[in-house]
Design an enzyme around this catalytic site. Structure first.
Site, short mmCIF file in Angstrom:
data_model
loop_
_atom_site.label_atom_id
_atom_site.label_comp_id
_atom_site.label_asym_id
_atom_site.label_seq_id
_atom_site.Cartn_x
_atom_site.Cartn_y
_atom_site.Cartn_z
CE LYS A 1 -3.23 -3.07 -0.03
NZ LYS A 1 -3.97 -3.15 0.79
C1 LIG Z 1 -4.50 -4.46 0.95
C2 LIG Z 1 -6.34 -4.80 1.10
C3 LIG Z 1 -7.55 -5.48 1.93
C4 LIG Z 1 -6.38 -5.47 3.23
O1 LIG Z 1 -5.64 -4.72 4.03
P1 LIG Z 1 -4.29 -5.77 4.98
O2 LIG Z 1 -4.11 -5.42 5.53
O3 LIG Z 1 -3.86 -6.53 3.82
O4 LIG Z 1 -5.41 -6.89 5.96
C5 LIG Z 1 -8.55 -4.72 2.07
N1 LIG Z 1 -9.35 -4.33 0.99
C6 LIG Z 1 -8.61 -3.38 0.48
C7 LIG Z 1 -9.10 -3.13 -1.07
C8 LIG Z 1 -6.83 -4.33 0.52
O5 LIG Z 1 -5.86 -3.17 -0.89
#
Ligand SMILES: *Cc1c(COP(=O)(O)O)cnc(C)c1O
Length: 396
Positions: free
Chosen positions: A197
């Site tokens: 992210k």
């Molecule tokens: C990455 C992601 C998540 C989950 O996040 P984590 O920190 O990996 O648990 C949820 N929704 C979307 C759209 C994502 O891209």
């Protein structure tokens, strides 16, 4: 003109080293911040986490931020705080990572999938409206690729039907919608700080809300459902109560400090991501076989993904071959996302293919290209060369 032979068919790859669609950037300052946090007396439940929560509030304009262990944990407690329980329906997009819908299942609720807009790939408010029933309790929008969903339309719809609006903003920290920051727009917003992210804490997440009662509920659910403050009650110093069934969804202080250090570069990251997106858009616009990302007027996007869409009628190969050809050039794309209800687990719950045609046809034709601030100009140029090479080879 002679077409360049593809690496897929024995030609020379555009570059030797593989490049992926996303990658974290960890600087010496980040490492120092983590090291300092590890030398502090408390490495979890210390003061650092609270300080970073205040930073997230300042950044987003949300009244309350609660840090937690992942974006998935954030979605789970946000849904719990929204009161989702057994039999409740929650309308969401199928064009997301499964965690979005899983958070509803954790609570015994039923995800109801509404189709997306063909341009932004975000959930279509008109499709949401059609899915509302007396059992509907909430809507979870996802800001696909970093572009905020139609939050004004969704908010109005939710208000008029008494629904809670949750925004899965795993992709969109730093983005603005009509000049307002993501995090301050929905009833509850969730971030993810996974390394892929925009900013990372290793693993981590946050819930943002203007509602102090919801924030308190989220905070408690992240800590076993335990309450420690009893204003006006004379309690012993060791006293606490478990008042609900919560979880251990805490983040550590050294993760929080990694996030703190990364947040100092958010604006710089946003600019670099926007710059790369502009360079790509300009390079790919002349190709009728390629559709570049659409940007809505209302949005100032901190792009998380660069999603290219293929036009099958203009190519004499399928997406799988196009993907393999880019991989062979050492440009490793990714596909975001397989519609959630296509997964075998969802099929076992009774969901069937065909429910959201826009999401399904988007899935068949999209590719995510490398996009992250640590990319060098050479990486950007290599990506463009590889995409042009493969597109020119297969274009009709
Ligand atoms: C990455 C992601 C998540 C989950 O996040 P984590 O920190 O990996 O648990 C949820 N929704 C979307 C759209 C994502 O891209």
């Amino acid at each position: 003109m002679e077409k360049e032979q593809l690496a897929l068919y024995g030609g020379t790859p555009v570059r030797q080293e593989k490049i992926y669609y996303g990658h974290q950037q960890i600087t010496e300052e980040d490492i120092e911040a983590v090291a300092a946090a590890l030398r502090a007396p408390l490495i979890t439940q210390g003061p650092q986490t609270k300080g970073v929560e205040r930073e997230l509030e300042a950044l987003t304009g949300a009244g309350n931020a609660v840090l937690c262990s992942s974006g998935t944990a954030a979605l789970h407690v946000a849904c719990a705080a929204a009161g989702i329980g057994s039999g409740d329906e929650v309308i969401t997009t199928p064009f997301t990572f499964a965690a979005t819908a899983n958070s509803v299942l954790y609570l015994g609720g039923r995800p109801v999938f509404a189709d997306i807009r063909p341009d932004t790939y975000n959930i279509d408010p008109e499709q949401v409206r059609k899915k509302i029933t007396p059992a509907t309790r909430a809507v979870i929008a996802v800001d696909y690729a970093g572009q905020p969903a139609d939050l004004d339309e969704l908010s109005a719809l939710c208000k008029s039907h008494g629904l809670v609006l949750i925004e899965d903003a795993a992709h969109s920290i730093g983005s603005l919608y009509k000049g307002r920051s993501v995090g301050s727009l929905a009833d509850l917003t969730t971030f993810s700080f996974h390394p892929v992210k925009t900013v990372t804490s290793g693993e981590g997440g946050a819930i943002l809300t203007n509602d102090a009662v919801s924030a308190q509920a989220c905070r408690q659910l992240c800590q076993h459902g335990i309450r420690r403050e009893f204003p006006g009650r004379d309690v012993s110093p060791w006293y606490y109560e478990q008042v609900s069934l919560g979880y251990n969804y805490r983040i550590t202080d050294f993760q929080a400090m990694l996030l703190h250090s990364q947040l100092q570069r958010l604006q710089q990251y946003k600019q670099r991501r926007q710059q790369i997106v502009e360079i790509y858009n300009e390079a790919f616009a002349p190709y009728p076989a390629l559709i570049c990302p659409y940007q809505a007027q209302a949005c100032d996007v901190c792009w998380h993904l660069y999603v290219l869409r293929l036009v099958p009628e203009r190519l004499r190969c399928d997406r799988r071959t196009f993907f393999a050809a880019l991989s062979a050039e050492n440009l490793q794309p990714q596909v975001h996302y397989i519609p959630v209800y296509w997964h075998p687990y969802y099929r076992s719950l009774g969901y069937t293919r065909g429910a959201c045609p826009c999401a399904e046809s988007a899935y068949e034709t999209v590719l995510s290209l490398p996009l992250y601030p640590a990319m060098s100009d050479q990486d950007v140029q290599d990506t463009i060369r590889a995409v042009k090479k493969v597109t020119e080879y297969f274009s009709i």
